[in-house]
Design a protein around this motif. Structure first.
Motif, mmCIF file in Angstrom:
data_model
loop_
_atom_site.group_PDB
_atom_site.id
_atom_site.type_symbol
_atom_site.label_atom_id
_atom_site.label_comp_id
_atom_site.label_asym_id
_atom_site.label_seq_id
_atom_site.Cartn_x
_atom_site.Cartn_y
_atom_site.Cartn_z
ATOM 1 N N ALA A 55 -7.239 -6.826 -1.795
ATOM 2 C CA ALA A 55 -7.628 -5.626 -0.331
ATOM 3 C C ALA A 55 -7.145 -4.694 0.409
ATOM 4 C CB ALA A 55 -7.639 -6.689 1.055
ATOM 5 N N ALA A 56 -5.378 -4.735 -0.565
ATOM 6 C CA ALA A 56 -4.780 -3.753 -0.028
ATOM 7 C C ALA A 56 -4.714 -2.411 -0.875
ATOM 8 C CB ALA A 56 -3.021 -4.533 -0.521
ATOM 9 N N MET A 57 -4.963 -2.909 -2.179
ATOM 10 C CA MET A 57 -5.359 -1.470 -3.295
ATOM 11 C C MET A 57 -6.711 -0.686 -2.699
ATOM 12 S SD MET A 57 -4.853 -3.236 -7.000
ATOM 13 C CE MET A 57 -3.948 -2.871 -7.700
ATOM 14 N N LEU A 58 -7.644 -1.575 -1.937
ATOM 15 C CA LEU A 58 -8.927 -1.210 -1.158
ATOM 16 C C LEU A 58 -8.628 0.094 0.190
ATOM 17 C CD1 LEU A 58 -12.060 -1.707 -1.390
ATOM 18 C CD2 LEU A 58 -12.201 -2.815 1.017
ATOM 19 N N VAL A 59 -7.913 -0.295 0.770
ATOM 20 C CA VAL A 59 -7.307 0.268 1.907
ATOM 21 C C VAL A 59 -6.449 2.023 1.090
ATOM 22 C CG1 VAL A 59 -5.466 0.475 3.757
ATOM 23 C CG2 VAL A 59 -6.991 -1.303 3.808
ATOM 24 N N ALA A 60 -5.690 1.695 0.255
ATOM 25 C CA ALA A 60 -5.296 2.624 -0.398
ATOM 26 C C ALA A 60 -5.782 3.796 -0.454
ATOM 27 C CB ALA A 60 -3.948 1.867 -1.643
ATOM 28 N N VAL A 61 -7.124 2.975 -1.794
ATOM 29 C CA VAL A 61 -7.930 4.155 -2.001
ATOM 30 C C VAL A 61 -8.793 5.081 -0.244
ATOM 31 C CG1 VAL A 61 -10.048 4.876 -3.093
ATOM 32 C CG2 VAL A 61 -8.556 3.109 -4.424
ATOM 33 N N SER A 62 -8.901 4.269 0.518
ATOM 34 C CA SER A 62 -9.489 5.204 1.663
ATOM 35 C C SER A 62 -8.618 6.167 2.390
ATOM 36 C CB SER A 62 -9.805 3.337 2.785
ATOM 37 O OG SER A 62 -8.805 4.126 3.928
ATOM 38 N N VAL A 63 -7.398 5.063 2.185
ATOM 39 C CA VAL A 63 -6.340 6.353 2.165
ATOM 40 C C VAL A 63 -6.165 7.519 1.476
ATOM 41 C CG1 VAL A 63 -3.702 6.675 3.339
ATOM 42 C CG2 VAL A 63 -5.153 4.429 3.925
ATOM 43 N N ALA A 64 -5.780 7.287 0.410
ATOM 44 C CA ALA A 64 -5.811 8.223 -0.554
ATOM 45 C C ALA A 64 -6.888 9.507 -0.539
ATOM 46 C CB ALA A 64 -5.535 8.291 -2.095
ATOM 47 N N VAL A 65 -8.631 9.396 0.042
ATOM 48 C CA VAL A 65 -9.658 9.499 0.057
ATOM 49 C C VAL A 65 -9.595 10.238 1.553
ATOM 50 C CG1 VAL A 65 -11.552 9.714 0.095
ATOM 51 C CG2 VAL A 65 -11.184 8.351 -1.106
ATOM 52 N N GLY A 66 -8.832 9.960 2.716
ATOM 53 C CA GLY A 66 -9.086 10.487 4.028
ATOM 54 C C GLY A 66 -10.227 10.883 4.351
ATOM 55 N N ASN A 67 -9.768 12.257 4.907
ATOM 56 C CA ASN A 67 -11.262 13.205 5.405
ATOM 57 C C ASN A 67 -12.183 13.713 4.270
ATOM 58 O OD1 ASN A 67 -11.856 12.684 8.099
ATOM 59 N ND2 ASN A 67 -10.265 13.198 8.676
ATOM 60 N N THR A 68 -11.704 13.987 2.669
ATOM 61 C CA THR A 68 -11.726 14.893 1.645
ATOM 62 C C THR A 68 -13.587 14.554 1.957
ATOM 63 O OG1 THR A 68 -10.809 13.537 0.349
ATOM 64 C CG2 THR A 68 -9.811 14.420 1.112
ATOM 65 N N PHE A 101 3.562 -3.370 -2.316
ATOM 66 C CA PHE A 101 2.796 -2.237 -3.978
ATOM 67 C C PHE A 101 2.168 -1.330 -3.923
ATOM 68 C CE2 PHE A 101 0.150 -2.533 -7.702
ATOM 69 C CZ PHE A 101 0.987 -2.713 -8.745
ATOM 70 N N ALA A 102 0.584 -2.100 -3.178
ATOM 71 C CA ALA A 102 -1.210 -1.024 -3.411
ATOM 72 C C ALA A 102 -0.304 0.424 -2.269
ATOM 73 C CB ALA A 102 -1.693 -1.844 -2.495
ATOM 74 N N MET A 103 0.950 0.165 -1.588
ATOM 75 C CA MET A 103 1.129 1.205 -0.381
ATOM 76 C C MET A 103 2.522 2.578 -0.996
ATOM 77 S SD MET A 103 -1.285 1.696 1.760
ATOM 78 C CE MET A 103 -2.958 0.083 1.863
ATOM 79 N N VAL A 148 6.459 21.506 9.131
ATOM 80 C CA VAL A 148 5.619 20.735 9.453
ATOM 81 C C VAL A 148 5.773 19.402 8.068
ATOM 82 C CG1 VAL A 148 3.333 19.070 9.153
ATOM 83 C CG2 VAL A 148 4.236 21.685 10.941
ATOM 84 N N ARG A 149 6.015 18.311 8.756
ATOM 85 C CA ARG A 149 6.235 16.855 7.258
ATOM 86 C C ARG A 149 4.828 16.245 7.638
ATOM 87 N NH1 ARG A 149 8.894 11.177 8.698
ATOM 88 N NH2 ARG A 149 8.468 10.239 6.617
ATOM 89 N N HIS A 150 4.692 16.643 6.532
ATOM 90 C CA HIS A 150 3.107 16.269 5.156
ATOM 91 C C HIS A 150 3.208 14.866 5.090
ATOM 92 C CE1 HIS A 150 1.421 19.909 5.443
ATOM 93 N NE2 HIS A 150 2.427 20.418 4.309
ATOM 94 N N ARG A 151 2.547 14.705 5.475
ATOM 95 C CA ARG A 151 2.899 12.306 5.166
ATOM 96 C C ARG A 151 1.586 12.045 5.297
ATOM 97 N NH1 ARG A 151 6.137 11.584 10.761
ATOM 98 N NH2 ARG A 151 6.162 8.939 9.623
ATOM 99 N N PHE A 152 1.227 10.688 4.840
ATOM 100 C CA PHE A 152 -0.077 9.647 5.301
ATOM 101 C C PHE A 152 0.413 8.588 5.626
ATOM 102 C CE2 PHE A 152 -0.742 11.527 0.686
ATOM 103 C CZ PHE A 152 -1.783 11.785 0.448
ATOM 104 N N GLN A 281 -0.190 4.547 -9.727
ATOM 105 C CA GLN A 281 0.566 5.544 -9.140
ATOM 106 C C GLN A 281 -0.310 6.558 -9.421
ATOM 107 O OE1 GLN A 281 4.054 6.543 -7.111
ATOM 108 N NE2 GLN A 281 2.342 8.889 -7.201
ATOM 109 N N ASN A 282 -0.813 7.037 -10.917
ATOM 110 C CA ASN A 282 -1.384 7.436 -11.999
ATOM 111 C C ASN A 282 -2.963 7.509 -11.598
ATOM 112 O OD1 ASN A 282 0.382 8.445 -13.344
ATOM 113 N ND2 ASN A 282 0.379 7.238 -14.646
ATOM 114 N N ILE A 283 -3.760 6.252 -11.216
ATOM 115 C CA ILE A 283 -5.238 6.039 -10.072
ATOM 116 C C ILE A 283 -5.399 6.076 -8.906
ATOM 117 C CG2 ILE A 283 -6.727 4.810 -9.949
ATOM 118 C CD1 ILE A 283 -6.132 2.515 -12.338
#
Length: 455
Positions: A55-68, A101-103, A148-152, A281-283
Protein backbone atom coordinates in the motif's frame (compact mmCIF):
# COMPACT_ATOMS: atom_id res chain seq x y z
CA UNK A 1 -17.83 -7.56 -21.62
CA UNK A 2 -16.98 -9.90 -18.73
CA UNK A 3 -13.57 -10.43 -17.23
CA UNK A 4 -11.35 -12.32 -19.64
CA UNK A 5 -9.24 -15.16 -18.28
CA UNK A 6 -6.08 -14.16 -20.09
CA UNK A 7 -2.84 -15.94 -19.15
CA UNK A 8 -1.67 -12.79 -17.33
CA UNK A 9 -4.84 -12.53 -15.23
CA UNK A 10 -4.72 -16.23 -14.39
CA UNK A 11 -1.15 -15.71 -13.20
CA UNK A 12 -2.23 -12.67 -11.16
CA UNK A 13 -4.83 -14.75 -9.33
CA UNK A 14 -2.29 -17.49 -8.62
CA UNK A 15 0.16 -14.93 -7.20
CA UNK A 16 -2.46 -13.43 -4.89
CA UNK A 17 -3.61 -16.87 -3.78
CA UNK A 18 -0.07 -17.77 -2.72
CA UNK A 19 0.25 -14.46 -0.84
CA UNK A 20 -3.12 -14.98 0.87
CA UNK A 21 -1.84 -18.25 2.30
CA UNK A 22 0.79 -16.24 4.20
CA UNK A 23 -1.97 -14.25 5.91
CA UNK A 24 -1.82 -11.16 3.69
CA UNK A 25 -4.80 -9.81 1.80
CA UNK A 26 -3.09 -7.16 -0.33
CA UNK A 27 -3.09 -8.16 -4.04
CA UNK A 28 0.58 -7.71 -4.94
CA UNK A 29 -0.24 -8.96 -8.46
CA UNK A 30 -1.30 -5.39 -9.29
CA UNK A 31 2.41 -4.56 -9.47
CA UNK A 32 5.00 -5.64 -12.05
CA UNK A 33 7.16 -8.62 -11.05
CA UNK A 34 10.10 -6.34 -10.13
CA UNK A 35 8.05 -4.61 -7.44
CA UNK A 36 6.48 -7.88 -6.31
CA UNK A 37 9.98 -9.25 -5.76
CA UNK A 38 10.90 -6.28 -3.55
CA UNK A 39 7.72 -6.66 -1.49
CA UNK A 40 8.36 -10.36 -0.90
CA UNK A 41 12.03 -9.77 -0.04
CA UNK A 42 11.42 -7.08 2.59
CA UNK A 43 8.66 -9.24 4.04
CA UNK A 44 10.94 -12.30 4.28
CA UNK A 45 14.04 -10.50 5.54
CA UNK A 46 12.71 -7.59 7.59
CA UNK A 47 9.25 -8.80 8.55
CA UNK A 48 7.50 -5.84 6.93
CA UNK A 49 3.81 -6.83 6.50
CA UNK A 50 2.98 -7.23 2.82
CA UNK A 51 -0.18 -5.12 3.09
CA UNK A 52 1.69 -2.14 4.53
CA UNK A 53 4.59 -2.37 2.08
CA UNK A 54 2.38 -2.80 -0.98
CA UNK A 55 0.00 0.00 0.00
CA UNK A 56 2.83 2.42 0.84
CA UNK A 57 4.50 1.66 -2.51
CA UNK A 58 1.20 2.37 -4.26
CA UNK A 59 1.12 5.85 -2.72
CA UNK A 60 4.80 6.35 -3.57
CA UNK A 61 4.05 5.69 -7.24
CA UNK A 62 1.11 8.08 -7.05
CA UNK A 63 3.36 10.85 -5.67
CA UNK A 64 6.09 10.18 -8.24
CA UNK A 65 3.51 10.52 -11.04
CA UNK A 66 1.94 13.63 -9.52
CA UNK A 67 0.46 16.06 -12.02
CA UNK A 68 2.57 14.77 -14.91
CA UNK A 69 -0.14 12.39 -16.20
CA UNK A 70 -3.93 12.23 -16.04
CA UNK A 71 -6.28 9.36 -16.89
CA UNK A 72 -8.95 10.47 -19.36
CA UNK A 73 -12.39 8.89 -19.06
CA UNK A 74 -13.88 11.23 -21.65
CA UNK A 75 -13.53 14.84 -22.78
CA UNK A 76 -13.79 17.05 -19.71
CA UNK A 77 -13.26 14.20 -17.24
CA UNK A 78 -9.66 13.57 -16.26
CA UNK A 79 -8.49 11.91 -13.05
CA UNK A 80 -5.14 12.37 -11.34
CA UNK A 81 -3.34 9.84 -9.13
CA UNK A 82 -4.21 11.47 -5.77
CA UNK A 83 -4.59 8.97 -2.88
CA UNK A 84 -5.46 9.40 0.80
CA UNK A 85 -4.33 6.35 2.78
CA UNK A 86 -4.12 5.18 6.39
CA UNK A 87 -2.16 2.15 7.59
CA UNK A 88 -4.15 0.85 10.56
CA UNK A 89 -2.78 -1.38 13.30
CA UNK A 90 -2.08 -1.81 16.97
CA UNK A 91 1.12 -0.42 18.54
CA UNK A 92 4.08 -2.51 17.43
CA UNK A 93 2.32 -3.76 14.28
CA UNK A 94 5.34 -2.66 12.22
CA UNK A 95 3.56 0.09 10.30
CA UNK A 96 6.19 2.82 10.28
CA UNK A 97 9.13 0.86 8.80
CA UNK A 98 7.33 -0.16 5.59
CA UNK A 99 6.17 3.43 5.17
CA UNK A 100 9.70 4.74 5.63
CA UNK A 101 11.05 2.19 3.16
CA UNK A 102 8.55 3.13 0.45
CA UNK A 103 9.11 6.89 0.93
CA UNK A 104 12.89 6.76 1.25
CA UNK A 105 13.59 7.85 -2.38
CA UNK A 106 11.63 11.05 -1.72
CA UNK A 107 13.46 11.65 1.55
CA UNK A 108 16.81 11.28 -0.24
CA UNK A 109 15.67 13.62 -3.02
CA UNK A 110 14.37 16.25 -0.62
CA UNK A 111 17.51 16.08 1.52
CA UNK A 112 19.73 16.72 -1.49
CA UNK A 113 17.47 19.50 -2.75
CA UNK A 114 17.54 21.13 0.68
CA UNK A 115 21.35 21.20 0.58
CA UNK A 116 21.21 22.86 -2.84
CA UNK A 117 18.62 25.35 -1.59
CA UNK A 118 20.67 26.32 1.46
CA UNK A 119 23.69 27.05 -0.75
CA UNK A 120 21.57 29.06 -3.19
CA UNK A 121 19.91 30.99 -0.38
CA UNK A 122 23.26 32.06 1.06
CA UNK A 123 24.28 33.30 -2.40
CA UNK A 124 20.94 35.10 -2.69
CA UNK A 125 21.50 36.87 0.63
CA UNK A 126 24.97 37.92 -0.47
CA UNK A 127 23.52 39.36 -3.69
CA UNK A 128 20.92 41.34 -1.75
CA UNK A 129 23.69 43.05 0.19
CA UNK A 130 25.32 44.24 -3.05
CA UNK A 131 24.42 47.47 -4.76
CA UNK A 132 22.73 47.38 -8.16
CA UNK A 133 26.00 48.51 -9.69
CA UNK A 134 27.95 45.70 -8.02
CA UNK A 135 25.45 43.15 -9.26
CA UNK A 136 25.70 44.50 -12.79
CA UNK A 137 29.49 44.41 -12.70
CA UNK A 138 29.45 40.78 -11.53
CA UNK A 139 26.91 39.77 -14.18
CA UNK A 140 24.22 39.09 -11.56
CA UNK A 141 20.54 39.91 -12.10
CA UNK A 142 19.80 43.43 -10.92
CA UNK A 143 16.78 42.09 -9.01
CA UNK A 144 17.85 38.70 -7.59
CA UNK A 145 15.13 36.06 -7.29
CA UNK A 146 14.72 34.19 -4.06
CA UNK A 147 15.56 30.50 -4.69
CA UNK A 148 12.91 27.80 -4.43
CA UNK A 149 13.26 24.59 -2.48
CA UNK A 150 12.13 21.66 -4.65
CA UNK A 151 10.52 18.84 -2.71
CA UNK A 152 8.01 16.01 -2.68
CA UNK A 153 7.24 15.65 1.04
CA UNK A 154 5.63 17.80 3.72
CA UNK A 155 4.56 16.93 7.26
CA UNK A 156 2.69 18.97 9.87
CA UNK A 157 1.68 22.13 8.00
CA UNK A 158 -1.22 24.56 7.65
CA UNK A 159 -3.20 24.85 4.39
CA UNK A 160 -1.69 28.32 3.87
CA UNK A 161 1.86 27.05 4.23
CA UNK A 162 1.06 24.05 2.09
CA UNK A 163 -0.40 26.25 -0.64
CA UNK A 164 2.79 28.30 -0.74
CA UNK A 165 4.99 25.20 -1.00
CA UNK A 166 2.67 23.70 -3.62
CA UNK A 167 2.84 26.88 -5.70
CA UNK A 168 6.60 26.33 -5.84
CA UNK A 169 6.26 22.59 -6.52
CA UNK A 170 3.33 22.31 -8.92
CA UNK A 171 4.21 18.78 -9.91
CA UNK A 172 2.71 17.62 -6.62
CA UNK A 173 3.34 16.82 -2.98
CA UNK A 174 2.73 14.15 -0.36
CA UNK A 175 1.67 14.81 3.21
CA UNK A 176 3.60 12.16 5.12
CA UNK A 177 2.55 11.65 8.73
CA UNK A 178 3.79 8.84 10.94
CA UNK A 179 0.75 9.44 13.18
CA UNK A 180 -2.14 10.36 10.91
CA UNK A 181 -4.37 11.16 13.88
CA UNK A 182 -2.40 14.42 14.28
CA UNK A 183 -3.42 15.43 10.75
CA UNK A 184 -7.11 14.96 11.57
CA UNK A 185 -6.94 16.57 15.01
CA UNK A 186 -5.44 19.72 13.47
CA UNK A 187 -8.41 20.30 11.17
CA UNK A 188 -10.08 22.79 13.49
CA UNK A 189 -7.01 24.37 15.08
CA UNK A 190 -7.66 27.79 13.51
CA UNK A 191 -11.07 28.05 11.89
CA UNK A 192 -13.80 25.53 12.51
CA UNK A 193 -13.97 23.17 9.54
CA UNK A 194 -11.84 25.25 7.16
CA UNK A 195 -8.93 22.82 6.98
CA UNK A 196 -11.25 19.87 6.54
CA UNK A 197 -12.90 21.62 3.60
CA UNK A 198 -9.47 22.28 2.12
CA UNK A 199 -8.71 18.55 2.06
CA UNK A 200 -12.13 17.69 0.65
CA UNK A 201 -11.42 20.10 -2.20
CA UNK A 202 -7.86 18.88 -2.81
CA UNK A 203 -9.07 15.28 -3.09
CA UNK A 204 -11.09 16.27 -6.16
CA UNK A 205 -8.19 18.38 -7.52
CA UNK A 206 -10.36 21.50 -7.41
CA UNK A 207 -8.54 24.84 -7.71
CA UNK A 208 -7.29 26.18 -4.38
CA UNK A 209 -6.82 29.82 -3.46
CA UNK A 210 -5.04 31.32 -0.47
CA UNK A 211 -5.64 34.98 0.35
CA UNK A 212 -4.71 34.96 4.04
CA UNK A 213 -2.62 37.77 5.47
CA UNK A 214 -0.03 35.24 6.57
CA UNK A 215 0.57 34.24 2.95
CA UNK A 216 3.32 35.94 0.98
CA UNK A 217 0.78 36.87 -1.67
CA UNK A 218 -2.42 35.59 -3.20
CA UNK A 219 -1.83 32.00 -4.32
CA UNK A 220 -3.93 30.21 -6.92
CA UNK A 221 -3.27 26.57 -7.75
CA UNK A 222 -5.23 25.50 -10.78
CA UNK A 223 -4.92 21.75 -10.27
CA UNK A 224 -3.59 20.74 -6.83
CA UNK A 225 -1.97 17.37 -6.27
CA UNK A 226 -1.42 16.31 -2.66
CA UNK A 227 -1.51 12.66 -1.69
CA UNK A 228 -1.70 11.74 1.99
CA UNK A 229 -0.36 8.70 3.85
CA UNK A 230 0.28 7.87 7.47
CA UNK A 231 -0.24 5.33 10.23
CA UNK A 232 -2.99 5.13 12.82
CA UNK A 233 -3.91 2.89 15.74
CA UNK A 234 -7.28 1.16 15.73
CA UNK A 235 -8.43 2.86 18.91
CA UNK A 236 -7.85 6.28 17.30
CA UNK A 237 -10.09 5.48 14.34
CA UNK A 238 -13.09 7.06 16.07
CA UNK A 239 -11.30 10.42 15.68
CA UNK A 240 -11.95 10.17 11.93
CA UNK A 241 -15.71 9.86 12.42
CA UNK A 242 -16.09 12.90 14.70
CA UNK A 243 -18.20 15.91 13.77
CA UNK A 244 -19.31 16.08 10.16
CA UNK A 245 -16.63 13.74 8.81
CA UNK A 246 -19.03 10.82 8.54
CA UNK A 247 -21.75 12.91 6.89
CA UNK A 248 -19.65 14.96 4.46
CA UNK A 249 -17.89 11.94 2.97
CA UNK A 250 -14.44 12.77 4.31
CA UNK A 251 -13.87 9.35 5.83
CA UNK A 252 -15.05 7.72 2.58
CA UNK A 253 -12.07 9.32 0.83
CA UNK A 254 -9.53 7.45 2.96
CA UNK A 255 -8.18 4.08 1.84
CA UNK A 256 -7.65 1.86 4.87
CA UNK A 257 -5.08 -0.89 5.14
CA UNK A 258 -5.75 -3.43 7.90
CA UNK A 259 -3.96 -6.72 8.42
CA UNK A 260 -5.94 -9.95 8.46
CA UNK A 261 -3.88 -11.19 11.39
CA UNK A 262 -1.86 -8.84 13.57
CA UNK A 263 1.23 -10.54 14.93
CA UNK A 264 4.33 -9.17 16.62
CA UNK A 265 7.33 -9.00 14.31
CA UNK A 266 9.85 -11.85 14.54
CA UNK A 267 13.43 -10.96 13.66
CA UNK A 268 14.91 -12.97 10.84
CA UNK A 269 18.53 -14.00 10.21
CA UNK A 270 17.81 -14.03 6.48
CA UNK A 271 19.75 -11.47 4.41
CA UNK A 272 18.29 -9.84 1.29
CA UNK A 273 19.42 -11.52 -1.92
CA UNK A 274 19.69 -8.11 -3.62
CA UNK A 275 19.76 -4.42 -2.65
CA UNK A 276 16.03 -3.83 -2.19
CA UNK A 277 16.40 -0.13 -1.39
CA UNK A 278 18.52 0.50 -4.48
CA UNK A 279 16.15 -1.47 -6.71
CA UNK A 280 13.15 0.48 -5.40
CA UNK A 281 15.07 3.74 -5.84
CA UNK A 282 15.74 2.91 -9.50
CA UNK A 283 12.11 2.06 -10.22
CA UNK A 284 10.69 5.13 -8.53
CA UNK A 285 13.37 7.45 -9.90
CA UNK A 286 12.25 6.77 -13.45
CA UNK A 287 8.87 8.25 -12.53
CA UNK A 288 10.35 11.06 -10.44
CA UNK A 289 12.55 12.11 -13.36
CA UNK A 290 9.71 12.51 -15.87
CA UNK A 291 10.13 15.93 -17.48
CA UNK A 292 7.17 18.28 -17.19
CA UNK A 293 5.92 20.74 -19.76
CA UNK A 294 4.66 24.11 -18.49
CA UNK A 295 2.37 26.76 -19.96
CA UNK A 296 2.92 30.52 -19.92
CA UNK A 297 1.49 30.70 -16.37
CA UNK A 298 3.96 28.11 -15.10
CA UNK A 299 1.20 25.50 -14.74
CA UNK A 300 2.04 21.93 -15.66
CA UNK A 301 0.69 20.62 -18.94
CA UNK A 302 -0.07 17.01 -18.03
CA UNK A 303 0.14 14.12 -20.46
CA UNK A 304 -3.38 12.80 -21.05
CA UNK A 305 -3.58 9.00 -20.96
CA UNK A 306 -6.75 7.56 -22.56
CA UNK A 307 -8.17 4.07 -22.06
CA UNK A 308 -8.04 1.34 -24.66
CA UNK A 309 -11.59 0.59 -25.84
CA UNK A 310 -11.84 -2.86 -24.27
CA UNK A 311 -10.30 -1.53 -21.04
CA UNK A 312 -12.88 1.25 -20.79
CA UNK A 313 -15.71 -1.19 -21.51
CA UNK A 314 -14.52 -3.42 -18.65
CA UNK A 315 -14.23 -0.48 -16.25
CA UNK A 316 -17.75 0.70 -17.13
CA UNK A 317 -19.11 -2.82 -16.67
CA UNK A 318 -17.60 -3.02 -13.19
CA UNK A 319 -18.91 0.44 -12.28
CA UNK A 320 -22.43 -0.47 -13.44
CA UNK A 321 -22.39 -3.64 -11.34
CA UNK A 322 -21.23 -1.68 -8.30
CA UNK A 323 -23.95 0.91 -8.91
CA UNK A 324 -26.53 -1.88 -8.94
CA UNK A 325 -25.15 -2.96 -5.57
CA UNK A 326 -25.46 0.60 -4.26
CA UNK A 327 -29.12 0.72 -5.29
CA UNK A 328 -29.94 -2.25 -3.05
CA UNK A 329 -27.52 -1.54 -0.19
CA UNK A 330 -29.39 -0.43 2.97
CA UNK A 331 -26.28 0.90 4.66
CA UNK A 332 -25.78 4.48 3.45
CA UNK A 333 -22.24 4.54 4.82
CA UNK A 334 -21.26 1.66 2.54
CA UNK A 335 -22.96 3.35 -0.40
CA UNK A 336 -20.75 6.41 0.15
CA UNK A 337 -17.66 4.20 0.27
CA UNK A 338 -18.62 2.37 -2.94
CA UNK A 339 -19.12 5.69 -4.75
CA UNK A 340 -15.66 6.96 -3.77
CA UNK A 341 -14.08 3.65 -4.78
CA UNK A 342 -15.48 4.12 -8.28
CA UNK A 343 -13.34 7.26 -8.54
CA UNK A 344 -10.39 5.54 -6.92
CA UNK A 345 -10.59 2.71 -9.45
CA UNK A 346 -9.81 5.20 -12.24
CA UNK A 347 -6.86 6.53 -10.28
CA UNK A 348 -5.63 2.99 -9.63
CA UNK A 349 -5.71 2.36 -13.38
CA UNK A 350 -3.35 5.29 -13.98
CA UNK A 351 -1.01 4.40 -11.11
CA UNK A 352 -0.78 0.74 -12.12
CA UNK A 353 -0.12 1.61 -15.77
CA UNK A 354 2.63 4.03 -14.75
CA UNK A 355 4.16 1.46 -12.38
CA UNK A 356 4.26 -1.04 -15.24
CA UNK A 357 5.93 1.55 -17.47
CA UNK A 358 8.55 2.30 -14.81
CA UNK A 359 9.45 -1.42 -14.81
CA UNK A 360 9.46 -1.66 -18.62
CA UNK A 361 6.41 -3.96 -18.53
CA UNK A 362 4.13 -1.69 -20.59
CA UNK A 363 3.84 1.67 -22.30
CA UNK A 364 2.17 4.74 -20.83
CA UNK A 365 0.41 6.11 -23.88
CA UNK A 366 -2.80 4.20 -23.11
CA UNK A 367 -4.35 2.40 -20.12
CA UNK A 368 -4.88 -1.21 -21.13
CA UNK A 369 -7.14 -4.05 -20.00
CA UNK A 370 -4.54 -5.58 -17.67
CA UNK A 371 -4.24 -2.34 -15.69
CA UNK A 372 -8.04 -2.07 -15.45
CA UNK A 373 -8.45 -5.64 -14.19
CA UNK A 374 -5.74 -5.06 -11.61
CA UNK A 375 -7.32 -1.76 -10.56
CA UNK A 376 -10.64 -3.53 -10.02
CA UNK A 377 -8.91 -6.16 -7.88
CA UNK A 378 -7.33 -3.40 -5.82
CA UNK A 379 -10.63 -1.52 -5.45
CA UNK A 380 -12.28 -4.66 -4.13
CA UNK A 381 -9.46 -5.11 -1.60
CA UNK A 382 -10.06 -1.60 -0.26
CA UNK A 383 -13.80 -2.24 -0.28
CA UNK A 384 -13.32 -5.08 2.19
CA UNK A 385 -10.95 -2.95 4.28
CA UNK A 386 -13.54 -0.17 4.47
CA UNK A 387 -16.12 -2.64 5.76
CA UNK A 388 -13.72 -3.75 8.50
CA UNK A 389 -13.17 -0.13 9.51
CA UNK A 390 -16.90 0.51 9.72
CA UNK A 391 -17.25 -2.51 11.98
CA UNK A 392 -14.42 -1.27 14.20
CA UNK A 393 -15.99 2.20 14.39
CA UNK A 394 -19.32 0.72 15.43
CA UNK A 395 -17.63 -1.45 18.04
CA UNK A 396 -15.75 1.55 19.42
CA UNK A 397 -19.09 3.34 19.86
CA UNK A 398 -20.71 0.42 21.72
CA UNK A 399 -21.14 0.12 25.46
CA UNK A 400 -19.40 -2.77 27.23
CA UNK A 401 -22.77 -4.54 27.47
CA UNK A 402 -23.57 -4.11 23.75
CA UNK A 403 -20.09 -5.25 22.74
CA UNK A 404 -20.44 -8.38 24.90
CA UNK A 405 -23.72 -9.23 23.17
CA UNK A 406 -22.31 -8.67 19.67
CA UNK A 407 -19.32 -10.87 20.52
CA UNK A 408 -21.53 -13.65 21.89
CA UNK A 409 -23.94 -13.73 18.95
CA UNK A 410 -23.19 -16.32 16.24
CA UNK A 411 -22.71 -15.28 12.57
CA UNK A 412 -26.40 -16.03 11.93
CA UNK A 413 -29.05 -15.81 14.65
CA UNK A 414 -32.77 -15.52 15.31
CA UNK A 415 -34.58 -12.94 17.40
CA UNK A 416 -35.21 -15.62 20.03
CA UNK A 417 -31.54 -16.59 20.36
CA UNK A 418 -30.56 -12.90 20.52
CA UNK A 419 -33.03 -12.31 23.35
CA UNK A 420 -31.45 -15.21 25.26
CA UNK A 421 -27.92 -13.82 24.75
CA UNK A 422 -29.10 -10.35 25.81
CA UNK A 423 -30.68 -11.74 28.97
CA UNK A 424 -27.41 -13.45 29.90
CA UNK A 425 -25.74 -10.04 29.64
CA UNK A 426 -28.38 -8.13 31.60
CA UNK A 427 -30.19 -6.46 28.67
CA UNK A 428 -33.97 -6.42 28.46
CA UNK A 429 -35.87 -7.71 25.43
CA UNK A 430 -37.11 -4.20 24.65
CA UNK A 431 -33.58 -2.75 24.79
CA UNK A 432 -32.32 -5.56 22.55
CA UNK A 433 -34.96 -4.92 19.89
CA UNK A 434 -34.04 -1.23 19.91
CA UNK A 435 -30.36 -2.21 19.62
CA UNK A 436 -31.05 -4.47 16.62
CA UNK A 437 -33.11 -1.75 14.98
CA UNK A 438 -30.50 1.00 15.46
CA UNK A 439 -27.65 -1.12 14.12
CA UNK A 440 -29.49 -2.86 11.28
CA UNK A 441 -27.32 -2.45 8.17
CA UNK A 442 -24.37 -1.49 10.35
CA UNK A 443 -23.59 -4.41 12.65
CA UNK A 444 -26.48 -6.67 11.66
CA UNK A 445 -28.47 -7.39 8.51
CA UNK A 446 -32.05 -8.68 8.66
CA UNK A 447 -32.12 -11.61 6.22
CA UNK A 448 -35.81 -12.41 6.73
CA UNK A 449 -38.44 -12.03 9.42
CA UNK A 450 -36.92 -12.99 12.75
CA UNK A 451 -33.52 -13.85 11.25
CA UNK A 452 -30.30 -11.83 11.23
CA UNK A 453 -26.74 -11.99 9.91
CA UNK A 454 -23.79 -10.37 11.67
CA UNK A 455 -21.94 -8.07 9.26
Amino acid sequence: MSEKSTPQLILDKAIDLSVNQTGSGFPISIFPSKIQKIIREVNDCYGFPIDYVGAAMLVAVSVAVGNTHLARMKEGWDESAILYMALIGRPGANKSHPLSFAMRPFVEHDYEQNRIFEKQYLEYQDQLEMSRKERAEKGIDVCPREPVRHRFLVSDITPEGLSLIHSQNRRGLCLLSDELSAWVKNFNRYNNGSEEQFWLSVFSAKPTMSDRKSSRSSIFIKRPFISVIGTMQKRILSELAKGERSANGFIDRILFVILKHEMSNRWSMKQPSFDVADEWQNILSRLMCIECAYDENNDILPVIVPFAEEALERLFEWQHNLSDKCDTEPNETLVGIYCKLQIYAIRFCLIIQMARWSCNDAGKDVIDLISVERAITLAEYFMESAKKVQTILKELSLTAQQLAIVTALPPEFTTGSAIAVAAENGMSERALMEFLKNFNGKLFQKSKHGNYIKL
